[in-house]
Design a protein around this motif. Structure first.
Motif, PDB file in Angstrom:
ATOM      1  N   THR A 246      62.524  -4.306  26.580  1.00 29.04           N
ATOM      2  CA  THR A 246      62.630  -3.636  25.285  1.00 29.04           C
ATOM      3  C   THR A 246      63.466  -2.368  25.433  1.00 29.04           C
ATOM      4  O   THR A 246      63.637  -1.842  26.535  1.00 29.04           O
ATOM      5  N   ALA A 247      63.975  -1.888  24.312  1.00 33.21           N
ATOM      6  CA  ALA A 247      64.738  -0.642  24.332  1.00 33.21           C
ATOM      7  C   ALA A 247      63.841   0.487  24.826  1.00 33.21           C
ATOM      8  O   ALA A 247      62.632   0.500  24.558  1.00 33.21           O
ATOM      9  N   PRO A 248      64.381   1.428  25.565  1.00 37.36           N
ATOM     10  CA  PRO A 248      63.546   2.506  26.133  1.00 37.36           C
ATOM     11  C   PRO A 248      62.950   3.377  25.040  1.00 37.36           C
ATOM     12  O   PRO A 248      63.564   3.597  23.986  1.00 37.36           O
ATOM     13  N   THR A 249      61.764   3.879  25.302  1.00 40.10           N
ATOM     14  CA  THR A 249      61.100   4.774  24.352  1.00 40.10           C
ATOM     15  C   THR A 249      61.255   6.230  24.760  1.00 40.10           C
ATOM     16  O   THR A 249      60.847   7.126  24.031  1.00 40.10           O
ATOM     17  N   ALA A 250      61.812   6.452  25.949  1.00 38.45           N
ATOM     18  CA  ALA A 250      62.051   7.817  26.431  1.00 38.45           C
ATOM     19  C   ALA A 250      63.513   7.934  26.854  1.00 38.45           C
ATOM     20  O   ALA A 250      64.159   6.942  27.217  1.00 38.45           O
TER      21      ALA A 250
ATOM     22  N   ALA B 190      66.345   9.912  19.490  1.00 37.37           N
ATOM     23  CA  ALA B 190      66.863  11.242  19.836  1.00 37.37           C
ATOM     24  C   ALA B 190      65.754  12.236  20.143  1.00 37.37           C
ATOM     25  O   ALA B 190      65.938  13.164  20.935  1.00 37.37           O
ATOM     26  N   ASP B 191      64.588  12.056  19.516  1.00 36.94           N
ATOM     27  CA  ASP B 191      63.495  13.012  19.709  1.00 36.94           C
ATOM     28  C   ASP B 191      62.484  12.542  20.750  1.00 36.94           C
ATOM     29  O   ASP B 191      61.376  13.086  20.844  1.00 36.94           O
ATOM     30  N   ALA B 192      62.852  11.535  21.550  1.00 40.82           N
ATOM     31  CA  ALA B 192      61.926  10.992  22.552  1.00 40.82           C
ATOM     32  C   ALA B 192      61.744  11.970  23.708  1.00 40.82           C
ATOM     33  O   ALA B 192      62.560  12.872  23.918  1.00 40.82           O
ATOM     34  N   THR B 193      60.670  11.788  24.455  1.00 35.22           N
ATOM     35  CA  THR B 193      60.478  12.589  25.658  1.00 35.22           C
ATOM     36  C   THR B 193      61.604  12.301  26.645  1.00 35.22           C
ATOM     37  O   THR B 193      62.241  11.241  26.581  1.00 35.22           O
ATOM     38  N   GLU B 194      61.830  13.248  27.547  1.00 32.36           N
ATOM     39  CA  GLU B 194      62.972  13.133  28.450  1.00 32.36           C
ATOM     40  C   GLU B 194      62.534  13.173  29.908  1.00 32.36           C
ATOM     41  O   GLU B 194      61.523  13.779  30.259  1.00 32.36           O
TER      42      GLU B 194
END
Length: 236
Positions: free
Chosen positions: A164-168, A188-192
């Motif tokens: 799946t597409a990354p969530t972070a 864009a606002d995901a954790t890094e």
């Protein structure tokens, strides 16, 4: 970079190592594989890639048993000669076009020049490391290897529904260069998370050969996100 020249050099090193390596040596990071499995695999990949460049179905090599150096030398030569004969700009079947509508496909023979350099690089590392030897190559090759995993292989994995597409937002920062490669697809606002370290280690991490505890590697930010991304797999 003259990819065909580099490919020839890496193939020569692989063949030379194959001639003196014990075929029964295990390669633990590749599951149940041995040196024999690895040599047969890379031979098959070279043979298959030559056919992909020609836009043909390859003729199966059979089940073996094989004389490993002879098999590898023949398949390596077939690949080099095929790529040298074809126009790099000619259309080819490539991984870039898997899951892409025919009207949007862009793959050319040139793709296989770079792809097979990196395929050979990683498996030469596997072979040398399995027999306790160090592989010395220019960091530019490892940077290309890292870049391919992030910008080509992982998008293909997502496109084919394998992950799946990354969530972070996970990035890889190569020590000693300005390279910062971010895995695509996260909000864009995901954790890094930033995985930083020597470029060779980073390339081997994304290709599943090393873990985040490798020498010289540090994770800044959401380590769990980086671990989840790597566990899912950036590469096939």
């Amino acid at each position: 970079m003259d990819h065909l020249a580099v490919l020839g050099d890496l193939q020569s090193e692989f063949l030379e190592t194959t001639r003196r390596a014990d075929p029964d040596v295990r390669i633990p990071w590749l599951g149940r594989w041995t040196v024999r499995s690895l040599v047969v695999h890379l031979s098959r990949i070279h043979h298959w890639a030559a056919a992909q460049a020609r836009r043909e179905q390859e003729t199966p090599l059979g089940r073996g048993p094989f004389d490993l150096p002879v098999l590898y030398e023949e398949c390596a030569r077939e690949l080099r000669e095929t790529l040298a004969e074809l126009d790099p700009g000619a259309r080819a079947w490539t991984l870039l076009d898997d899951g892409v509508p025919r009207s949007e496909q862009v793959g050319t023979v040139a793709f296989w020049h770079g792809r097979q350099v990196l395929e050979t690089l990683v498996h030469l590392w596997d072979l040398r490391t399995a027999i306790g030897e160090r592989l010395e190559v220019d960091d530019v090759l490892w940077l290309d290897c890292l870049d391919e995993a992030v910008t080509v292989m992982h998008p293909r994995q997502v496109r084919l529904g394998r992950v799946t597409a990354p969530t972070a937002r996970v990035s890889f920062a190569s020590a000693g260069t300005d390279a910062m490669l971010e895995v695509r697809g996260a909000p864009a606002d995901a954790t890094e998370a930033v995985v930083a370290g020597p470029v060779e280690a980073l390339a081997l991490i994304v290709w599943g050969r090393l873990g985040l505890d490798a020498d010289g590697v540090e994770v800044r930010g959401d380590r769990g996100a980086a671990e989840a991304l790597l566990a899912a797999g950036l590469t096939p």
